[in-house]
Design a protein around this motif. Structure first.
Motif, PDB file in Angstrom:
ATOM      1  N   PHE A 216       0.819  -1.208   0.000  1.00 56.93           N
ATOM      2  CA  PHE A 216       0.000   0.000   0.000  1.00 56.93           C
ATOM      3  C   PHE A 216       0.858   1.265   0.000  1.00 56.93           C
ATOM      4  O   PHE A 216       0.347   2.354  -0.223  1.00 56.93           O
ATOM      5  N   ASP A 217       2.168   1.105   0.232  1.00 53.34           N
ATOM      6  CA  ASP A 217       3.086   2.244   0.141  1.00 53.34           C
ATOM      7  C   ASP A 217       3.663   2.414  -1.261  1.00 53.34           C
ATOM      8  O   ASP A 217       3.690   3.525  -1.802  1.00 53.34           O
ATOM      9  N   ILE A 218       4.134   1.310  -1.875  1.00 51.44           N
ATOM     10  CA  ILE A 218       4.868   1.433  -3.137  1.00 51.44           C
ATOM     11  C   ILE A 218       4.217   0.693  -4.299  1.00 51.44           C
ATOM     12  O   ILE A 218       4.742   0.694  -5.411  1.00 51.44           O
ATOM     13  N   GLY A 219       3.079   0.028  -4.058  1.00 52.33           N
ATOM     14  CA  GLY A 219       2.371  -0.632  -5.148  1.00 52.33           C
ATOM     15  C   GLY A 219       2.936  -2.004  -5.493  1.00 52.33           C
ATOM     16  O   GLY A 219       3.600  -2.657  -4.693  1.00 52.33           O
ATOM     17  N   LYS A 220       2.693  -2.444  -6.747  1.00 48.27           N
ATOM     18  CA  LYS A 220       3.015  -3.814  -7.140  1.00 48.27           C
ATOM     19  C   LYS A 220       4.510  -4.115  -7.115  1.00 48.27           C
ATOM     20  O   LYS A 220       4.908  -5.278  -7.131  1.00 48.27           O
ATOM     21  N   LYS A 221       5.343  -3.072  -7.074  1.00 47.06           N
ATOM     22  CA  LYS A 221       6.779  -3.300  -6.966  1.00 47.06           C
ATOM     23  C   LYS A 221       7.111  -4.085  -5.696  1.00 47.06           C
ATOM     24  O   LYS A 221       8.123  -4.785  -5.637  1.00 47.06           O
TER      25      LYS A 221
END
Length: 652
Positions: free
Chosen positions: A181-186
């Motif tokens: 939820f901070d940096i997405g799918k990465k």
């Protein structure tokens, strides 16, 4: 350690993920969004195309609470962690307990263990691609915002695995969920890269697993507690079971040893002994809790309650109406036998849909500001201000036995489980008459932390250890009469170790019960069980837990016996025996040594090479040549006419 507080991405993983190493721990990482128009939608799945369409649907439907938590804050976020288990398509019900073998016990003709027969039976049960079930560990986030449609949205991050390693995946989710939820799918690629560097899982060991700049330390469940469908060969399982070094653990780490047994069952602690019996004999149980984390904790706690017994009953920590097997269960009519399952649910609809299930357990407490009234009542994932929910902690004080609690129990039994439709209560509805008496001395040792959340968590650790130690001792004593059937032998002094070891003692249910009735249950059990204790053994022999456990124990004993005889052969001078052998014994020895040598060579060809395999082969070849040299000439000529046999003795 709390990885979520110490984790950072300062330690960047390699950009490439070793998928072969990753699959030792994880099948897939998924991100699933609840869409108002489309329902559950899988946004991300890594590695891609690793799940079938049916598995994607099962994962999507199982990754959300039955409905959004009803908290009336203008804007808030609610996180929870839970897990589910579903059967992969193409497997029949109760596949790990073949019905023909269950019937064999009912007819008093249980399995025999002769010349590796049990070992071969168990090998035949291993499924082709390794696992009958998939486990999904979920980090669910519900965001409440009145500005959004329906007042909020929700999304889940899921780890799918063949293995029930909750002690690994729940802490990992505490890192992976917030990171996504901070940096997405990465975040999926970062975590996958770290996991692919982990060593292969070793049952029963403390694993130190690097993740970012931190290390996840987790005790894996021991090999004896892992389901028969695990992607681990019986030979490896036996090796772990007989040769694992002693650890400093005060209690062996069985399946779901990290479950908060005390926290989730504290309202019905007196009923733990009843639940232990129901699990022991493989009775179907429906567990109802207000939130997915609580029902998961209860199911995991029950499974762990019968350690070191292998739990072969199908268990579903979080079961929903979308599971394909719900239709089968819902079609059962009055009088039909409910299959042996442990179902954890939050949807009160199951009370009406599964009326034929004989045992219903209600645990947990609804979160603040929620209500459960009627079939439309909303199940909550709950909220803890300082951490994600998922440990089933409860803040009520420890309940001791009192006359009022007895009256409440009588009233609840009279009202029946449908009373949960109007108000959630902790109770058990069952007509089963337990043989085992609650041990009040154990209950009196439990520590009451009152309402202090900080003290509560530390006291739960102490109380869980007290409870686990007691039930471990109870189960171990119950299983001890079966010990003689796993007795292994070593070659007697002066006898040849080159012949096959003797078979394990055969087992017959009626003979076992007759002998046990004469001998008695032992001092430990006689103090804790009523006079009908022998009936509990009868029910255990007919139940779904006995045969898988018994067969695995026999298979392990056979492997250990073969290992010991193999070591003796390695140290034995064949010349010492040749001079004292008759011609017939020499021929038998040649055939036995040839069989052992071929077995070693086959293991080498299959890649299952023991560290001393080359040494053993050289020793057996020398022994075979020595015996060949003293065989009659006509027999030597026959052997040399066979190219395969001639190659073993160095003939041309």
């Amino acid at each position: 350690m709390n990885l979520s507080r110490s984790f950072s991405l300062k330690s960047e993983p390699n950009s490439e993920v070793d998928l072969k190493s990753l699959c030792r721990w994880v099948v897939a990482f998924c991100v699933i969004r609840f869409d108002l128009e489309q329902g559950q939608v899988i946004e991300e799945c890594y590695p891609s195309d690793c799940l079938t369409e049916e598995e994607e649907l099962e994962t999507a439907f199982s990754s959300f609470p039955d409905s959004v938590s009803q908290h009336h804050n203008r804007s808030s976020i609610h996180d929870c962690i839970f897990f589910f288990r579903f059967r992969r398509r193409g497997y029949g019900r109760s596949a790990n307990v073949p019905s023909s073998k269950v019937v064999a016990v009912d007819k008093n003709t249980p399995p025999r263990s002769t010349n590796g027969q049990v070992l071969q039976n168990l090998k035949g049960q291993q499924v082709a691609d390794g696992s009958e079930f998939l486990y999904g560990f979920v980090f669910n986030r519900q965001r409440h915002d009145e500005r959004l449609k329906r007042g909020g949205d929700q999304k889940s991050v899921v780890i799918l695995s063949h293995s029930p390693y909750s002690s690994v995946f729940r802490p990992l989710l505490q890192v992976m969920g917030p990171l996504f939820f901070d940096i997405g799918k990465k975040a999926l690629l970062h975590i996958a890269a770290f996991v692919s560097t982990w060593p292969a899982p070793v049952p029963g060991r403390l694993m130190e697993l690097p993740i970012g700049n931190a290390t996840l330390k987790a005790n894996l469940p021991t090999a004896y507690s892992l389901p028969l469908d695990e992607r681990i060969r019986l030979e490896e399982s036996a090796t772990f079971m007989v040769s694992s070094p002693a650890t400093n653990q005060s209690i062996p780490q069985g399946l779901f040893h990290d479950a908060d047994l005390f926290g989730i069952f504290r309202g019905i602690l007196l009923k733990l002994w009843l639940l232990w019996e129901l699990l022991l004999i493989g009775e179907p149980i429906l567990i109802i809790a207000p939130t997915p984390p609580q029902c998961c904790e209860a199911v995991a706690g029950l499974v762990s309650l019968i350690a070191p017994l292998l739990c072969s009953v199908d268990f579903r920590p979080y079961f929903t109406i979308h599971d394909p097997e719900f239709a089968v269960l819902n079609s059962l009519q009055n009088g039909d036998t409910f299959p042996p399952m442990i179902l954890g649910v939050t949807n009160l609809f199951f009370l009406k849909a599964l009326r034929s299930i004989p045992h219903i357990v209600s645990v947990g407490s609804p979160p603040a500001n929620s209500s459960r009234t009627g079939l439309a009542s909303r199940s909550s994932a709950g909220r803890l201000p300082a951490q994600q929910e998922g440990l089933g902690r409860q803040q009520s004080s420890l309940r001791r036995f009192s006359p009022s609690s007895l009256l409440n129990a009588v009233r609840l039994r009279r009202e029946g489980p449908l009373c949960l439709m109007t108000e959630h209560k902790e109770a058990i509805w069952s007509t089963y008459d337990a043989t085992t008496k609650p041990d009040t001395s154990v209950l009196n040792r439990l520590v009451d932390a009152g309402t202090s959340a900080r003290v509560e968590e530390s006291m739960s650790v102490v109380n869980n250890e007290i409870l686990r130690r007691h039930f471990l001792e109870l189960t171990t004593n119950f299983l001890s009469p079966f010990g003689p059937y796993f007795t292994i032998s070593t070659p007697a002094e002066g006898s040849s170790p080159f012949k096959d070891p003797p078979p394990l003692p055969s087992f017959n249910a009626e003979e076992f019960l007759s002998t046990l009735a004469e001998r008695g249950p032992g001092k430990f059990l006689s103090k804790r069980m009523r006079s009908n204790w022998l009936d509990l053994y009868r029910r255990f022999l007919r139940g779904h837990n006995f045969l898988p456990w018994f067969q695995r124990k026999c298979g392990v004993a056979e492997l250990e016996q073969n290992r010991l005889w193999r070591q003796v052969r390695l140290k034995t001078d064949i010349q010492h025996f040749i001079s004292e052998m008759s011609e017939l014994e020499i021929v038998d020895s040649f055939n036995s040594i040839e069989r052992h040598l071929l077995g070693e060579l086959q293991l080498q060809q299959s890649g299952k090479v023991a560290p001393d395999s080359m040494t053993v082969c050289q020793k057996l070849k020398g022994d075979l040549q020595a015996v060949f040299n003293v065989l009659p000439e006509d027999m030597q000529e026959l052997i040399l006419m066979n190219p395969d046999k001639a190659a073993l003795v160095g003939g041309t």
